[in-house]
Design a protein around this motif. Structure first.
Motif, short mmCIF file in Angstrom:
data_model
loop_
_atom_site.label_atom_id
_atom_site.label_comp_id
_atom_site.label_asym_id
_atom_site.label_seq_id
_atom_site.Cartn_x
_atom_site.Cartn_y
_atom_site.Cartn_z
N PRO A 8 0.82 -1.22 0.00
CA PRO A 8 0.00 0.00 0.00
C PRO A 8 0.85 1.26 0.00
N ASP A 9 0.34 2.29 -0.62
CA ASP A 9 0.98 3.61 -0.67
C ASP A 9 0.26 4.52 0.32
N ILE A 10 0.97 4.95 1.36
CA ILE A 10 0.32 5.72 2.42
C ILE A 10 -0.24 7.04 1.91
N THR A 11 0.37 7.60 0.87
CA THR A 11 -0.13 8.88 0.34
C THR A 11 -1.48 8.72 -0.34
N LYS A 12 -1.81 7.49 -0.75
CA LYS A 12 -3.12 7.23 -1.36
C LYS A 12 -4.17 6.84 -0.31
N LEU A 13 -3.69 6.43 0.85
CA LEU A 13 -4.61 6.01 1.91
C LEU A 13 -5.00 7.15 2.83
N LEU A 14 -4.07 8.07 3.06
CA LEU A 14 -4.33 9.15 4.02
C LEU A 14 -3.93 10.50 3.43
N LYS A 15 -4.69 11.53 3.80
CA LYS A 15 -4.40 12.90 3.39
C LYS A 15 -4.45 13.80 4.62
N PRO A 16 -3.62 14.84 4.70
CA PRO A 16 -3.70 15.79 5.82
C PRO A 16 -5.10 16.37 5.96
N GLY A 17 -5.59 16.43 7.19
CA GLY A 17 -6.92 16.94 7.46
C GLY A 17 -8.00 15.87 7.45
N GLN A 18 -7.66 14.67 6.97
CA GLN A 18 -8.64 13.58 6.89
C GLN A 18 -8.95 13.03 8.28
N SER A 19 -10.20 12.66 8.52
CA SER A 19 -10.59 12.00 9.77
C SER A 19 -10.40 10.50 9.62
N VAL A 20 -9.93 9.87 10.68
CA VAL A 20 -9.66 8.43 10.63
C VAL A 20 -9.93 7.82 12.00
N MET A 21 -10.57 6.65 12.01
CA MET A 21 -10.86 5.96 13.26
C MET A 21 -9.66 5.07 13.59
N VAL A 22 -9.08 5.28 14.78
CA VAL A 22 -7.86 4.58 15.15
C VAL A 22 -7.97 4.03 16.57
N GLN A 23 -7.13 3.03 16.84
CA GLN A 23 -7.06 2.44 18.18
C GLN A 23 -5.62 2.45 18.65
N VAL A 24 -5.41 2.76 19.92
CA VAL A 24 -4.06 2.87 20.47
C VAL A 24 -3.51 1.48 20.78
N THR A 25 -2.31 1.19 20.28
CA THR A 25 -1.66 -0.10 20.55
C THR A 25 -0.49 0.04 21.50
N LYS A 26 0.00 1.25 21.70
CA LYS A 26 1.14 1.48 22.58
C LYS A 26 1.05 2.88 23.17
N ASP A 27 1.24 2.97 24.48
CA ASP A 27 1.17 4.26 25.16
C ASP A 27 2.32 5.18 24.73
N PRO A 28 2.14 6.50 24.87
CA PRO A 28 3.28 7.41 24.68
C PRO A 28 4.37 7.07 25.69
N MET A 29 5.61 7.02 25.23
CA MET A 29 6.74 6.72 26.13
C MET A 29 7.90 7.65 25.81
N GLY A 30 8.46 8.23 26.86
CA GLY A 30 9.58 9.15 26.65
C GLY A 30 9.14 10.30 25.77
N GLY A 31 9.90 10.52 24.69
CA GLY A 31 9.55 11.59 23.77
C GLY A 31 8.72 11.13 22.61
N LYS A 32 8.28 9.86 22.62
CA LYS A 32 7.52 9.30 21.51
C LYS A 32 6.03 9.34 21.79
N GLY A 33 5.26 9.60 20.75
CA GLY A 33 3.81 9.58 20.89
C GLY A 33 3.27 8.17 20.87
N ALA A 34 1.97 8.05 21.02
CA ALA A 34 1.31 6.73 21.02
C ALA A 34 1.42 6.08 19.64
N ARG A 35 1.34 4.75 19.61
CA ARG A 35 1.27 4.01 18.36
C ARG A 35 -0.19 3.66 18.09
#
Length: 426
Positions: free
Chosen positions: A100-127
């Motif tokens: 898959p090409d991520i630029t064809k799947l997602l665009k800036p400003g698009q709404s997307v339903m997501v689920q968190v698989t990993k908490d934010p840790m250190g300086g990294k955001g959630a996965r």
């Protein structure tokens, strides 16, 4: 006396159970411990001001798409944007082998339903992932697919029985994972669980239609309920709780999903704090140490770095009786059990290198590896083990999704900044 109000009034009467869960509630913090014969196996900590968001479902807004990383940053309403990789994006009717090409799947400003698989840790955001799932006690609902999975911890006979029951109750348009807790469950219990999960999913979709991104659509229950849901089965003798509110919530939850276990929830009212009465605090302090003793006199040393966690096995003062090879083998076998316990207890994730003591005989190396595989079966977290080398090194990975014991109870030294050395002026 009504069993609902069965209490343990004094610390002296708190005897270790074969398997139990202890829940202690402090100001702004909940701690849940899993014990076997009084020995701490796992500890979970949740702070009121920074609870885990793993499993929560959000309606997020894509902030930017990075083709070079094959990922996108998504605003889910937290301080830091969360990360969504292309491999974690659900693509309906994707062609086999097509990348898959991520630029064809997602665009800036698009709404997307997501689920968190990993908490934010250190300086990294959630996965994040867009492969959504709604967990229950017996089943996990997979609303986007139609596959069925059954826990491999169940016997083949039980797996086959449950597979037939799932075929009876499952709508063809959804997928299910049958959890280990479903052992001996009947069709009515599975149907009830599926009905509840379907209602939750329906509510998630309704929330997604009504709310503007970023917004939360589904939130996992409080820590004590989540641990009981995911861990407790008939082998646990009790859940002992020091908070009246948590006691009522846990008992009510079990009454609704596993009535036979509801009376195993006990309210603790002793003057000595619960974690002191069960000797849990001492075990937590020991688990925070770098060096961990083994029964025969050997010990393991655990060092965490940015890239990996190194675990070194040593014979210490254990000298054995017959031969060096036998002494080394016994120490390594003892270390296996303690290493896996420490992985679970500290919730160590990422790359892990275990430096066992060198063994000359291949059969002994295989024996240690088999023992490691057996112990890892107790670990609910996904692990992958590479073969034990002639140098005695085992390379493995373990998935972690939230902060571990060190992060929950420790903080970086302000003097050495985590180096472990204080440098003098040159």
């Amino acid at each position: 006396m009504d069993k609902r109000w069965r209490r343990i009034p004094e610390a002296s009467s708190v005897k270790p159970a074969k398997k139990e869960i202890a829940v202690a509630v402090y100001d702004g913090e909940t701690r849940v411990a899993v014990l076997e014969q009084g020995i701490l196996q796992e500890i979970f900590v949740e702070h009121a001001d920074r609870r885990s968001i793993v499993g929560d479902i959000y309606k997020g807004r894509v902030q930017n798409v990075l083709p070079g990383m094959e990922a996108a940053f998504v605003d889910i309403g937290h301080n830091r944007n969360a990360l969504l990789y292309v491999g974690d994006i659900f693509v309906d009717k994707a062609k086999p082998g097509e990348k898959p090409d991520i630029t064809k799947l997602l665009k800036p400003g698009q709404s997307v339903m997501v689920q968190v698989t990993k908490d934010p840790m250190g300086g990294k955001g959630a996965r994040l992932t867009t492969y959504l799932s709604i967990p229950g006690r017996y089943l996990v609902l997979l609303p986007q697919v139609s596959t069925v999975g059954i826990s491999h911890k169940l016997s083949e006979e039980e797996r086959e029985r449950l597979r037939k029951l799932v075929d009876e109750v499952r709508p063809r348009e959804v997928g299910l994972i049958v959890r280990t807790a479903a052992k001996d469950a009947e069709a009515t219990e599975l149907r009830k669980s599926l009905s509840y999960l379907s209602k939750v999913w329906h509510q998630v979709r309704r929330n997604a239609e009504k709310k503007r991104a970023p917004a939360i659509l589904y939130q996992e229950p409080e820590l004590e309920i989540k641990v009981v849901r995911d861990i407790m089965d008939a082998s646990y003798e009790r859940v002992i709780v020091d908070s009246h509110r948590s006691f009522r919530r846990v008992r009510q939850y079990l009454k609704s999903v596993a009535p036979a276990l509801a009376d195993r929830v006990i309210r603790y009212t002793g003057e000595v704090p619960l974690f002191e009465a069960l000797d849990i605090n001492r075990q937590i302090k020991e688990a925070l140490r770098r060096e961990v003793p083994l029964p025969s006199g050997g010990y393991i040393v655990i060092d965490k770095t940015e890239a990996l966690t190194a675990i070194d096995v040593n014979t210490g003062r254990f000298v054995g009786q017959r031969s060096l090879e036998e002494t080394v083998l016994q120490t390594n076998i003892e270390a296996v059990s303690e290493v896996v316990r420490q992985l679970r207890l500290r919730d160590i994730g990422g790359i892990i290198i275990i430096d066992f003591i060198d063994m000359n005989e291949a059969r002994n190396r295989k024996a240690v590896l088999r023992a490691l595989d057996r112990e890892l079966e107790k670990d609910r977290t996904k692990t992958y083990v590479v073969e034990l080398t002639k140098l005695g090194l085992v390379e493995m990975t373990r998935k972690n999704v939230s902060e571990g014991l060190i992060e929950a109870f420790g903080e970086t030294c302000p003097v050495c900044k985590g180096r472990g050395i204080v440098f003098r002026e040159p």
